[in-house]
Design a protein around this motif. Structure first.
Motif, PDB file in Angstrom:
ATOM      1  N   VAL A   1      52.165  40.609  42.713  1.00 23.84           N
ATOM      2  CA  VAL A   1      52.283  41.847  41.945  1.00 23.84           C
ATOM      3  C   VAL A   1      51.359  42.915  42.518  1.00 23.84           C
ATOM      4  O   VAL A   1      50.353  42.607  43.185  1.00 23.84           O
ATOM      5  CB  VAL A   1      51.929  41.614  40.462  1.00 23.84           C
ATOM      6  N   ILE A   2      51.709  44.168  42.242  1.00 19.49           N
ATOM      7  CA  ILE A   2      50.846  45.299  42.564  1.00 19.49           C
ATOM      8  C   ILE A   2      50.659  46.127  41.296  1.00 19.49           C
ATOM      9  O   ILE A   2      51.449  46.030  40.360  1.00 19.49           O
ATOM     10  CB  ILE A   2      51.422  46.171  43.698  1.00 19.49           C
ATOM     11  N   PRO A   3      49.621  46.962  41.233  1.00 18.60           N
ATOM     12  CA  PRO A   3      49.369  47.746  40.020  1.00 18.60           C
ATOM     13  C   PRO A   3      50.272  48.968  39.931  1.00 18.60           C
ATOM     14  O   PRO A   3      50.615  49.589  40.935  1.00 18.60           O
ATOM     15  CB  PRO A   3      47.905  48.158  40.170  1.00 18.60           C
ATOM     16  N   SER A   4      50.651  49.306  38.702  1.00 16.98           N
ATOM     17  CA  SER A   4      51.384  50.537  38.426  1.00 16.98           C
ATOM     18  C   SER A   4      50.396  51.563  37.891  1.00 16.98           C
ATOM     19  O   SER A   4      49.782  51.355  36.845  1.00 16.98           O
ATOM     20  CB  SER A   4      52.491  50.283  37.401  1.00 16.98           C
TER      21      SER A   4
ATOM     22  N   LEU B   1      51.434  45.729  35.856  1.00 17.28           N
ATOM     23  CA  LEU B   1      51.740  44.993  37.080  1.00 17.28           C
ATOM     24  C   LEU B   1      53.238  44.994  37.351  1.00 17.28           C
ATOM     25  O   LEU B   1      54.042  44.859  36.439  1.00 17.28           O
ATOM     26  CB  LEU B   1      51.240  43.551  36.973  1.00 17.28           C
ATOM     27  N   VAL B   2      53.598  45.142  38.623  1.00 18.26           N
ATOM     28  CA  VAL B   2      54.997  45.193  39.050  1.00 18.26           C
ATOM     29  C   VAL B   2      55.200  44.188  40.180  1.00 18.26           C
ATOM     30  O   VAL B   2      54.435  44.184  41.148  1.00 18.26           O
ATOM     31  CB  VAL B   2      55.374  46.612  39.539  1.00 18.26           C
TER      32      VAL B   2
ATOM     33  N   ALA C   1      49.353  45.774  49.617  1.00 16.48           N
ATOM     34  CA  ALA C   1      48.023  46.253  49.257  1.00 16.48           C
ATOM     35  C   ALA C   1      47.821  47.720  49.613  1.00 16.48           C
ATOM     36  O   ALA C   1      46.827  48.323  49.209  1.00 16.48           O
ATOM     37  CB  ALA C   1      46.962  45.409  49.957  1.00 16.48           C
ATOM     38  N   SER C   2      48.753  48.300  50.347  1.00 17.20           N
ATOM     39  CA  SER C   2      48.663  49.695  50.779  1.00 17.20           C
ATOM     40  C   SER C   2      49.640  50.590  50.042  1.00 17.20           C
ATOM     41  O   SER C   2      49.865  51.731  50.442  1.00 17.20           O
ATOM     42  CB  SER C   2      48.958  49.774  52.293  1.00 17.20           C
ATOM     43  N   PHE C   3      50.231  50.100  48.952  1.00 14.96           N
ATOM     44  CA  PHE C   3      51.430  50.726  48.401  1.00 14.96           C
ATOM     45  C   PHE C   3      51.226  51.609  47.164  1.00 14.96           C
ATOM     46  O   PHE C   3      51.655  52.759  47.147  1.00 14.96           O
ATOM     47  CB  PHE C   3      52.441  49.624  48.058  1.00 14.96           C
ATOM     48  N   SER C   4      50.604  51.097  46.131  1.00 20.13           N
ATOM     49  CA  SER C   4      50.757  51.661  44.782  1.00 20.13           C
ATOM     50  C   SER C   4      50.443  53.143  44.664  1.00 20.13           C
ATOM     51  O   SER C   4      51.309  53.953  44.296  1.00 20.13           O
ATOM     52  CB  SER C   4      49.910  50.874  43.784  1.00 20.13           C
TER      53      SER C   4
END
Length: 384
Positions: free
Chosen positions: A109-112, A144-145, A157-160
């Motif tokens: 998951v990554i953070p929103s 989390l998405v 890790a470079s996205f949100s």
């Protein structure tokens, strides 16, 4: 758990620090170290955890805003950089509370980073954490998405923040097929996302960039031409282009204090100008409080006469992040990762993160701790 920490202390580092490196950021000497900290407590059966997730960070990266965290420039008491710093991360769900649905242990998951706040919602606004470099995070499930299985940890890790902000800006500017877009600060991460996304939608994209770097990358992303605002010949060409196309449909400008006076004049009728933050530093005088009032009056007159709209955009909404992930999965969006580090490479990671020549994100990946080996000290990154 492990955590990347920073301070300005001299002398011997704390005993629980390893892989130590020194680096100068904005003229201030900082000391970075990978530290051992107590695991975040999490009882899945506890009522206060019923809607929360324990997430084990697999990789993280640092953003523009994280420089202030590292320098300790937030108001006293609002952030302890000795507990870690950073905003973007990808994590694996380690445990879930009893009311969590849609997420299960093992999911990545990554953070929103949702903004603005919603009435009655006390958990879903703003940046999820200021301590993304902590290996264990307690996070509300709504923040989390899930990410596509094919996306690497360094990409995730470079996205949100960059992708969610860029997609919100494109949404506000109504960028779609056959629109003509000018993107400033072309090599910033938000701009790289905006460029890739706009080109993926079939827009005609032009850029403004002072650095002169990344010409090949910008061309690969689909940019028609990049202009240097410090080059008089380039500015004449840009003005000529704006006249030919009757102004840009949209200007996407991450750094309004550096580009606003130039960019707004290039907007066409019913066009949109959207910005998300200030650059600060050497370009402040271009649009700061000392700028002659006539410049501001000229800019506003131009906007009024063209029925143009100015948008301020902070982060985005969950749908923006999900749209970005969908475009990546469909091959319409590129995540530009400059470099990837792990294990003892704290020095190289820090040095590359703050290197002005970097194109895209530098990501640090937490490796298998059973195979990590950390030297006592790395002083190779002293200096700017």
């Amino acid at each position: 758990m492990r955590v990347l920490v920073v301070d300005e202390e001299q002398g011997a580092p704390p005993d629980h620090w390893s892989a130590i490196a020194e680096h100068t950021v904005r003229g201030r000497a900082l000391r970075f170290g990978l530290a051992e900290a107590a695991d975040t407590a999490f009882d899945p059966a506890a009522d206060h955890n019923r809607e929360y997730v324990l997430a084990r960070v697999r990789a993280f990266s640092l953003n523009y805003r994280d420089t202030a965290l590292a320098l300790g420039e937030h108001a006293e008491g609002t952030h302890d950089r000795g507990r870690g710093f950073g905003s973007d991360f990808v994590a694996e769900v380690a445990a879930t509370g009893s009311a969590v649905r849609g997420l299960r242990p093992g999911d990545r998951v990554i953070p929103s980073m949702d903004w603005p706040p919603r009435p009655g919602d006390t958990v879903s606004a703003g940046v999820v954490t200021n301590t993304a470099s902590r290996e264990l995070q307690r996070v509300h499930h709504s923040r989390l998405v899930p990410v596509p299985t094919a996306m690497s940890d360094a990409q995730a890790a470079s996205f949100s923040i960059g992708a969610q902000t860029a997609y919100a800006m494109l949404r506000r500017a109504e960028v779609g097929r056959d629109t003509t877009v000018l993107v400033t600060a072309a090599t910033s991460m938000t701009s790289l996302f905006a460029i890739s996304a706009a080109c993926g939608r079939g827009a005609r994209v032009y850029c403004l960039s002072r650095s002169g770097r990344g010409a090949d990358l910008l061309a690969e992303l689909g940019v028609v031409r990049s202009f240097d605002p410090n080059d008089p010949a380039d500015l004449k060409d840009l003005a000529r282009l704006a006249r030919q196309i009757r102004g840009f449909d949209a200007v996407v400008d991450p750094f309004c204090d550096a580009y606003v006076l130039t960019a707004v004049k290039l907007i066409g009728f019913n066009g949109h100008y959207v910005t998300c933050r200030l650059m600060g530093g050497p370009h402040d005088e271009m649009a700061g409080t000392d700028t002659p009032g006539g410049h501001w009056l000229s800019m506003l007159t131009s906007l009024v006469s063209k029925n143009a709209t100015i948008h301020g955009q902070c982060l985005g909404v969950r749908a923006d992040l999900e749209a970005a992930l969908g475009d990546w999965d469909a091959g319409r969006l590129r995540v530009v990762v400059d470099s990837e580090f792990s294990g003892a490479d704290i020095g190289p990671f820090v040095r590359r993160t703050f290197d002005p020549a970097r194109l895209g994100k530098a990501a640090y990946v937490f490796g298998d701790r059973d195979h990590d080996e950390y030297p006592e000290r790395d002083d190779t990154t002293k200096g700017a």
